[in-house]
Design a protein around this motif. Structure first.
Motif, PDB file in Angstrom:
ATOM      1  N   VAL A 533       0.824  -1.183   0.092  1.00  0.00           N
ATOM      2  CA  VAL A 533       0.145  -0.097  -0.168  1.00  0.00           C
ATOM      3  C   VAL A 533       0.803   1.121   0.159  1.00  0.00           C
ATOM      4  CG1 VAL A 533      -1.550   1.294   1.335  1.00  0.00           C
ATOM      5  CG2 VAL A 533      -1.753  -1.081   1.071  1.00  0.00           C
ATOM      6  N   LEU A 534       1.822   1.304   0.834  1.00  0.00           N
ATOM      7  CA  LEU A 534       2.857   2.574   1.010  1.00  0.00           C
ATOM      8  C   LEU A 534       3.705   2.766  -0.451  1.00  0.00           C
ATOM      9  CD1 LEU A 534       4.185   1.540   4.479  1.00  0.00           C
ATOM     10  CD2 LEU A 534       2.824   3.734   4.014  1.00  0.00           C
ATOM     11  N   THR A 535       3.955   1.455  -1.023  1.00  0.00           N
ATOM     12  CA  THR A 535       4.763   1.642  -2.272  1.00  0.00           C
ATOM     13  C   THR A 535       3.874   2.157  -3.378  1.00  0.00           C
ATOM     14  OG1 THR A 535       6.192  -0.247  -1.524  1.00  0.00           O
ATOM     15  CG2 THR A 535       6.066   0.324  -3.832  1.00  0.00           C
ATOM     16  N   ASP A 536       2.686   1.663  -3.327  1.00  0.00           N
ATOM     17  CA  ASP A 536       1.651   2.184  -4.549  1.00  0.00           C
ATOM     18  C   ASP A 536       1.271   3.201  -4.169  1.00  0.00           C
ATOM     19  OD1 ASP A 536       1.866  -0.116  -5.724  1.00  0.00           O
ATOM     20  OD2 ASP A 536      -0.234  -0.993  -5.079  1.00  0.00           O
ATOM     21  N   HIS A 537       0.949   3.909  -2.982  1.00  0.00           N
ATOM     22  CA  HIS A 537       0.608   5.218  -2.510  1.00  0.00           C
ATOM     23  C   HIS A 537       1.854   6.381  -3.067  1.00  0.00           C
ATOM     24  CE1 HIS A 537      -0.584   8.513   0.577  1.00  0.00           C
ATOM     25  NE2 HIS A 537      -0.781   9.136  -0.902  1.00  0.00           N
ATOM     26  N   ALA A 538       3.134   5.801  -2.655  1.00  0.00           N
ATOM     27  CA  ALA A 538       4.172   6.678  -3.142  1.00  0.00           C
ATOM     28  C   ALA A 538       4.235   6.811  -4.630  1.00  0.00           C
ATOM     29  CB  ALA A 538       5.640   6.076  -2.545  1.00  0.00           C
ATOM     30  N   ARG A 539       4.167   5.699  -5.314  1.00  0.00           N
ATOM     31  CA  ARG A 539       4.298   5.643  -6.711  1.00  0.00           C
ATOM     32  C   ARG A 539       3.150   6.506  -7.432  1.00  0.00           C
ATOM     33  NH1 ARG A 539       7.399   5.585 -11.033  1.00  0.00           N
ATOM     34  NH2 ARG A 539       6.504   4.442 -12.955  1.00  0.00           N
TER      35      ARG A 539
END
Length: 1004
Positions: A533-539
């Protein structure tokens, strides 16, 4: 002499045999039910085997759930039998490891082991890799002998099978012929099947569209059954009532013989399938009760069934089943499966199965379906799960159906049939939602089934469908779910709103959904899902805002992934941090982070991480102006991807794009076109629209402007939205096409719309090119307006330059300030300043010379050539001496190699200025005749317009006189009059004004 059972098809059989000899890639055999498709391909397959070809046959089943890749699995099993276990093992030993692993996923018994667990997320590239493995196996078998793959009854095929056949159809390797049969009377045809058949109707496809038999052939067929030629009256009646359909004719004759009339006096009208079913039922009633019981079991199964399974379904002994099977075969009501005899028998025709099953009482049908499901379950083949679910559903057993649907979806996902897996998960979710008690008893959460379907749809490239399902799931569960399920729904809805949305979507609403999902996860035990979730949000945030704050999200994602042992998510976070470092840190740090991500990934993850890192590395090198190195990195990664069977999908599209753009910016148009050749014939998709926009640039360079405009419009019609970085990538190239197509108004409008949508984000860093293109369009409009003495149009063009300057002033990121990551900024800045001067009527040769020098230093020959052309034009306007413009114009011609519209303009200027270019450059294509212009504001006579037209070609007074049948002195008078009326100093400037104003275009 026609083969036994194959009457009246000598021509079609000869064409099919020739296609196999010539290794034609696809033979499509179509026709109505009973017309003889199977008989034709069976005879052709027999003849091909006799010539030494390897022939494998498979078919699809008429189930209301389409089994994933069933005919492909049957093809592989048939291939194993055809070449023998020893040869098959030798072929497998010569395949790359990835191919063996993918084949083990489809047919583990052939490979000798099960496939290992997936360590990488599902994705379209994985499905393409499986396709590549199947193709590679077929090619290896067909190395020294022809190969024929027969797939029957395509009208019942699943989507994954259709896609794999498309993949094989497009391959150019190996002496392989695909022979596919399909009904053309399936109404309505499944949309995917109809689309496949339509796409297959191309010149290279051998199409055999079977119609009814001729009257002589019908006479031969009847004579074979009756033991002698039929009477003319009988033949006339038979031919009229069957329209030459051989199966219908045989059944009519068999019914008449069974009635004891010797085939005479047919009393029925032409038999449609419904009436034919009555004939079939009448025949089935003439066998004994045990045979009828077995026939009912075969009819309900709808597939070949082994005798042991029939015994389990019917409760009969093995001996009784065997005797009943023989009776059915003798009565031509059942037939042994010819491709895999061990599978047992099936009804003689699908129509017979439909008729027999339809005659059963409801309770009888339900009991047989339940018994069939139980018998198939006992076979312990996960590939049968979807089929089992169909029988449990027909038996009215939703609890068993639900379990089988979940098993079937998981199997479909394992064999990369992601679309079918999504369909099965959604079907399971609907059953679970309609029967909550059964779902709770089975410990199945329908919300998670929906989430699995969303992920499967995204994995097979159906992102828009995944987005629709995500929104539906959010609407259903957003207020009722909690904990991990709610977080999962919020995560997927946020991603699809933010990144895969269409224009009606609002990417900005994704931020709150991501933040709410993170809040839920912070209250739970840390997991890989939280890191994701954090990675997709950052992306998403990076793609939409391009701000430095994105780095903290990526660092948090990396820390969570490290603590959870989620290696892939940790590597993805490092890759994201590299992107942030390129723009907001130090490019050297960015490259170091890419290396670190590669070192972090274990061997199982190195493939995906390595390709993603190559995407980022080649993109960084491209933006930093290291074009040759960018192309080399992308090309090497593509080569590795092809060897690993992973060159397709989004990652492959990015690598293709980076390699092609690096070549195109170096002026290597043909090389760029070769990289993009795979997409040239297909419409744009979600994972390759970037390649189509770049291909439009190639078409522009080649002078194929109509094709380039059509391609850009096709991408626009997709209605995509998404984050601002993707908006920039979609909109940055369109103004170029419009400008070279002579439509500066559209180019200006496109540039202004793009700048408006990109404002207020870090993506403004890349907007220098859009500003320069907008200024170029405004300058073109202003020059044309001045040439036409249209004051209103000139003021409108100048107002556009003021608007562009205002946009630049309001930007928070300065796109014309030098930046270590964006190498083109100096060139765009020089072009912007020079175009503004041109728009305001003060075209400055020195400004264009400076721009050309920048582009030369950056190694961008076509951009340099454009600046040199403008420099030459400015010099000719400012001076009566063409010699001053000769050097830049010749340099422009050299640099413009491969860029047809630019070369056309260079040669046009050289002709009208009487500047001699070097022979190599002078061979450029002649300029097109300009379209009719507006009313002449200068008051030129028709004669003067003819003279002006020849001035544009660089004619001397003597040449003008010879062309228009006047003396050179008279031509000189006309030229002087033109210079005075246009208020210009020399012939070259007159030709330039005339071109802009659309004058001089009359036929002489």
């Amino acid at each position: 002499m026609a083969a036994t059972g194959l009457v009246g098809r000598d021509g079609e059989l000869a064409r099919l045999a020739a296609a196999i000899r010539q290794a034609r890639r696809l033979v499509l055999v179509t026709g109505e039910v009973g017309i003889g498709k199977t008989r034709l391909v069976t005879q052709a397959a027999l003849a091909a085997r006799e010539t030494g070809a390897v022939v494998v046959e498979a078919s699809c089943l008429p189930l209301n759930v389409r089994l994933p890749l069933l005919p492909i699995v049957e093809t592989l099993r048939g291939l194993g039998r055809a070449v023998g276990p020893t040869a098959f093992a030798e072929i497998l030993a010569g395949l790359p490891p990835y191919a063996v692993e993918e084949l083990a996923r489809l047919a583990p018994e052939l490979v000798g082991r099960d496939a290992g667990p997936d360590v990488l997320p599902a994705g379209e590239w994985r499905r393409q890799r499986m396709f590549a493995a199947v193709e590679l196996l077929l090619v290896r078998v067909a190395t020294d002998r022809p190969m024929v793959v027969v797939v029957e009854d395509l009208h019942w095929a699943d989507g994954a099978t259709l896609d794999l056949l498309t993949y094989l159809r497009g391959s150019s390797s190996g002496s392989i012929t695909l022979v596919v049969t399909c009904r053309d009377d399936e109404v309505p045809a499944h949309p995917r099947v109809a689309e496949w058949v339509e796409q297959a109707r191309r010149p290279e496809t051998v199409r055999l569209e079977l119609g009814g038999l001729s009257r002589p052939a019908m006479a031969e067929l009847a004579g074979m059954t009756l033991g002698g030629p039929p009477e003319d009256a009988v033949l006339d009646e038979l031919y009229r009532r069957t329209d030459g359909n051989p199966y219908f004719a045989e059944e009519l004759i068999a019914a008449a013989l069974a009635a004891g009339d010797g085939g005479q006096g047919f009393a029925l009208a032409r038999q449609p399938p419904r009436a034919l079913a009555e004939l079939l039922l009448a025949r089935s009633r003439r066998v004994g009760p045990p045979a009828r019981t077995v026939l009912a079991a075969l009819a309900v199964a709808g597939r070949p069934v082994p005798e042991t399974a029939v015994a389990r379904v019917t409760g009969m002994t093995a001996a009784d089943v065997a005797a009943a099977m023989h009776e059915l075969i003798d009565a031509r009501l059942a037939v042994q499966d010819r491709t895999r005899p061990e599978l047992g028998c099936r009804t003689q025709h699908a129509l017979l199965a439909e008729a027999v099953a339809g005659e059963l009482l409801p309770d009888e049908r339900r009991d047989l379906h339940a018994a069939t499901a139980a018998a198939l379950e006992a076979m312990a083949d996960p590939a049968l799960s979807a089929e089992i679910a169909v029988h449990w559903a027909a038996a009215g057993r939703p609890d068993n159906e639900l379990a089988s649907l979940v098993d079937a979806a998981e199997h479909g996902h394992r064999v990369r049939a992601y679309a079918q897996a999504a369909e099965l998960w959604q079907r399971a979710a609907r059953v679970a939602e309609s029967l909550p008690d059964e779902a709770e008893k089975s410990q199945v959460e329908p919300g998670w089934l929906r989430v699995a379907a969303i992920d499967a749809l995204q994995a097979c490239g159906r992102d828009l469908d995944a987005g629709v399902l995500a929104e539906q799931t959010y609407a259903r569960y957003g207020d009722t779910a909690d904990g991990p399920l709610l977080a999962g729904v919020l995560h997927r809805t946020a991603w699809h709103r933010g990144v895969i949305g269409q224009r009606e979507a609002s990417p900005g609403t994704a931020y709150a959904l991501f933040e709410e999902a993170e809040r839920i996860h912070r209250a739970l035990r840390e997991s890989a899902e939280y890191a994701r979730v954090l990675t997709d949000h950052a992306r998403f945030r990076w793609l939409d805002r391009h701000d430095a704050a994105t780095g903290s999200l990526y660092r948090t994602a990396f820390d969570v992934a490290r603590r959870c042992g989620a290696t892939l998510d940790g590597a993805q976070a490092l890759l994201g941090l590299a992107e942030v470092a390129f723009v907001h840190g130090d490019p050297a740090e960015g490259f170091a982070l890419l290396d670190r991500a590669g070192d972090l990934a274990d061997p199982g993850l190195s493939l995906l991480v390595g390709f993603t890192a190559a995407d980022y590395r080649s993109n960084a090198l491209l933006k930093m102006g290291q074009l040759a190195q960018a192309e080399r990195v992308a090309a090497q990664a593509l080569d590795q991807a092809r060897r690993a069977g992973a060159a397709s999908g989004y990652q492959g599209a990015v690598l293709h794009h980076n390699a092609a753009e690096a070549l195109l910016e170096q002026g290597l148009v043909d090389a760029a076109a070769e990289v993009l050749s795979e997409v040239s014939e297909r419409p744009p998709r979600l994972d390759d629209w970037n390649l189509h926009l770049l291909l439009a640039q190639v078409e522009t360079c080649r002078g194929e402007l109509d094709a380039a405009l059509a391609r850009t419009r096709a991408v626009e019609s997709m209605g995509l939205a998404g984050p601002r970085m993707w908006v920039y990538e979609r909109l940055r190239l369109a103004p170029r096409v419009a400008l070279w197509a002579g439509d500066p108004a559209t180019a200006l409008d496109g540039a202004e719309q793009a700048l408006a949508r990109l404002g207020g984000s870090g993506v403004e860093l890349y907007c220098g090119e859009l500003l320069a293109l907008g200024a170029r369009a405004a300058a073109d409009l202003a020059e044309t307006a001045r040439a036409r003495r249209d004051g209103d149009a000139e003021r409108a063009a100048l107002a556009a330059t003021d608007r562009l300057a205002g946009i630049l002033e309001r930007m928070t990121v300065r796109p014309f300030a030098d930046h270590p990551f964006v190498s083109t900024i100096p060139g765009d800045r020089a072009g912007w300043l020079a175009e503004l001067l041109r728009a305001r009527g003060g075209d400055d040769p020195d400004a264009w010379m400076a721009a050309a020098a920048v582009w030369r230093r950056l190694g961008r020959p076509h951009r340099e050539a454009y600046a040199l052309l403008r420099q030459a034009e400015a010099l000719l306007t400012a001076s009566r001496d063409a010699a001053a413009a000769t050097a830049p114009l010749r340099a422009a011609a050299d640099a413009a190699s491969g860029m047809v519209p630019l070369l056309t303009r260079i040669n046009r200027l050289a002709r009208r200025s009487r500047i001699s270019l070097r022979p190599a450059s002078a061979a450029a294509p002649p300029p097109p005749v300009p379209p009719p212009g507006p009313k002449d504001p200068y008051g030129l006579t028709d004669r003067e317009r003819h003279v002006l037209r020849l001035l544009g070609r660089g004619y001397t007074n003597a040449q003008i006189g010879a062309e228009l049948f006047m003396s050179p002195k008279t031509a000189s008078v006309h030229v002087s009059s033109i210079l005075r009326k246009l208020n210009v100093a020399n012939r070259a400037e007159a030709a330039a004004v005339g071109e802009r104003a659309g004058l001089g275009d009359l036929d002489p």
